[in-house]
Design an enzyme around this catalytic site. Structure first.
Site: not given
Length: 210
Positions: A48, A50, A52-54, A62, A104, A106, A141
């Site tokens: 949960n 922040k 993950k993508t970064t 690399r 998203f 929603w 994602e």
């Protein structure tokens, strides 16, 4: 001046600390010597928190720095243009970047359309996963698409079995299914401690979130 007989902040003398570090160096050198096998990795960034993508994009940089070809497929993002897409255009000869989501759930409010969009993105992703010319494939994602039922974990696992031996695949997003975690070689779970939007109502910041 501290002498060898004086203790350091760790409770060891300078000489004891040196000996301890030498032993650790020997152990680490032996581990590296024993880990001689080259293998393409399946990497999962979930949780949960922040980042993950970064973290995944750091691996992308690399790989680009090594001259490898890389592909990025974004499953949820795409309705807005991420800043990283503009930066990665500098590597247009090495990088394929496809932001194929529509935002998203929603925002779209159309489950059938979301499923069709995710499947289209997955079809594109499979072409990169199976292509030996691409050393790294980032499925950004994709775990969200799995969690929402837009994709089935079986089809993802089946494609991962087809990847070339020396290529790497990164799958990001919260809620990674247990089957994927079991199959992965490297799994990192980002833990949320504080978040500026939730705790303080601070909106997304340029250069941080997008």
């Amino acid at each position: 001046m501290e002498t060898d007989t004086e203790t350091t902040t760790t409770g060891l003398t300078a000489e004891q600390h040196k000996q301890k570090m030498q032993r650790r160096q020997e152990v680490q050198a032996q581990r590296i010597a024993n880990a001689a096998e080259d293998k393409g990795l399946i990497i999962v960034n979930t949780g949960n928190g922040k980042g993950k993508t970064t973290a995944a994009l750091g691996m992308v940089l690399r790989s680009l720095g090594h001259g490898y070809r890389v592909a990025i497929v974004q499953f949820i993002k795409g309705a807005w243009e991420p800043a990283e897409k503009a930066v990665f255009e500098l590597w247009e000869n090495q990088l394929e970047f496809h932001a194929m989501g529509e935002g998203f759930t929603w925002d779209t409010q159309d489950r059938d359309r979301d499923i069709a969009t995710a499947q289209k993105a997955w079809d594109k992703a499979v072409t990169f996963i199976c292509n030996p010319e691409f050393r790294l494939v980032l499925l950004d994602e994709v775990n969200i698409a799995l969690k929402l039922g837009y994709l089935q974990v079986e089809q993802v696992l089946a494609a991962l079995e087809q990847k070339p031996k020396d290529s790497h695949v990164i799958l990001t997003g919260r809620g990674a299914p247990p089957e994927l975690i079991e199959r992965a070689d490297l799994v990192t779970e980002m833990t949320l401690v504080k978040h500026p939007f939730r705790e303080q109502g601070i909106k997304a910041q340029a250069g941080i979130e997008y």
